[in-house]
Design a protein around this motif. Sequence first.
Motif, PDB file in Angstrom:
ATOM      1  N   SER A 219       0.825  -1.213  -0.165  1.00 43.57           N
ATOM      2  CA  SER A 219      -0.023   0.071  -0.021  1.00 43.57           C
ATOM      3  C   SER A 219       0.644   1.185  -0.008  1.00 43.57           C
ATOM      4  CB  SER A 219      -0.690   0.021   1.136  1.00 43.57           C
ATOM      5  OG  SER A 219      -1.801   1.144   1.175  1.00 43.57           O
ATOM      6  N   SER A 267      -1.529  -1.220  -4.209  1.00 40.84           N
ATOM      7  CA  SER A 267      -2.236  -1.937  -3.478  1.00 40.84           C
ATOM      8  C   SER A 267      -3.303  -2.457  -4.226  1.00 40.84           C
ATOM      9  CB  SER A 267      -2.859  -1.342  -2.586  1.00 40.84           C
ATOM     10  OG  SER A 267      -3.353  -0.167  -2.848  1.00 40.84           O
ATOM     11  N   ASN A 296      -9.133   0.002  -2.221  1.00 41.80           N
ATOM     12  CA  ASN A 296      -9.226  -1.309  -2.217  1.00 41.80           C
ATOM     13  C   ASN A 296     -10.369  -2.139  -2.814  1.00 41.80           C
ATOM     14  OD1 ASN A 296      -7.156  -1.327  -0.424  1.00 41.80           O
ATOM     15  ND2 ASN A 296      -8.250  -1.448   1.561  1.00 41.80           N
TER      16      ASN A 296
END
Length: 347
Positions: A219, A267, A296
Amino acid sequence: MEEVVIVPKRKLGSQGFEVSAIGLGCMGMSPLHGSPKPEQEMIQVIQTAIELGVTFLDTSDLYGPHTNSSIIGKALEGEIRQKMQLATKFGIKSLSGDKKMVVCGDPAYVKEACNASLKQLGINCIDLFYVHRIDTSIPIELTVGALKELVEEGKIKYIGLSEASPQTIRRAHAVHPITAVQLEWSLWTRDAEEEVIPTCRELGIGIVPFSPLGKGFFSKGPKLVENFADNDFRRSLPKFQGENLEHNMIVFERVNEMAKKKECTPSQLALAWLLHQGDDVVPIPGTTKIENLKQNIGSAFVKLTKEEMTEIESIAAAVKGDRYSPAVMQDTWKYANTPPLSSWQDA
């Protein structure tokens, strides 16, 4: 007006349990390291996740301990509870600093832990109840037998295991269908691919990877390490130390370069790689920030070709460092197997 994103659904196991393709790991909202997070902000993150289509939340009575369950309970008050599936775990009775975990799979404790979690969460049924770690002192059949009774009583819907060996998974599944196995799986932790994941697929068990971003490394990369708190347990992990860290920073940069070509974040690329492993995989990245949450979720829409999958795997193959220190590795994996039921019955 913000565009509404419909997160794809996936089924875990063969009993009909359907969840969003991306879940939300809530451990970091009640950290075992660093400062506590503002409760109201964490409630907002959870509720935003549900508004954006994430229906699968993951917690444990260990997190906090217990305070994480309280936050989730407050976030799910009212009709919002009907929109999501909640997974929680039991079995680690305490964890403090460098002290060893106290693991308990005794049938009486299974029911005690379930009742306590129901109360802490403010609900009357847990969707997915995991054995957080396997108690090596008692046959897994007895632990799962107690869970089966909880299913029959309507207190839980589905049963899961975490950090279990293939042998333990098979024995547990013979007592009652196991819906999901939670394990660490990411671009830099792939040892579960050897035996555990094939066993799950043979038995029709869903796979729920935790730490799918390599403890946050994919990330933020080097920035993550620079901002570690003094008591952050990740400082002790081999991948974040010395030459390993220097080498892994190069790996991150290569992943970052590939992500730029794909017009996504590192990510998102790491999560997309996991999602492309199969429709039985539902990663549960954790975050305490809405911006990261949205990133995400976006990974569910990143498409990778076979050639791109091969490329990213070749990059990740260069990761250096063990998952944990030797002492912690022993503690983490030694719970995988339990005594045979026959020896317990004969005693």
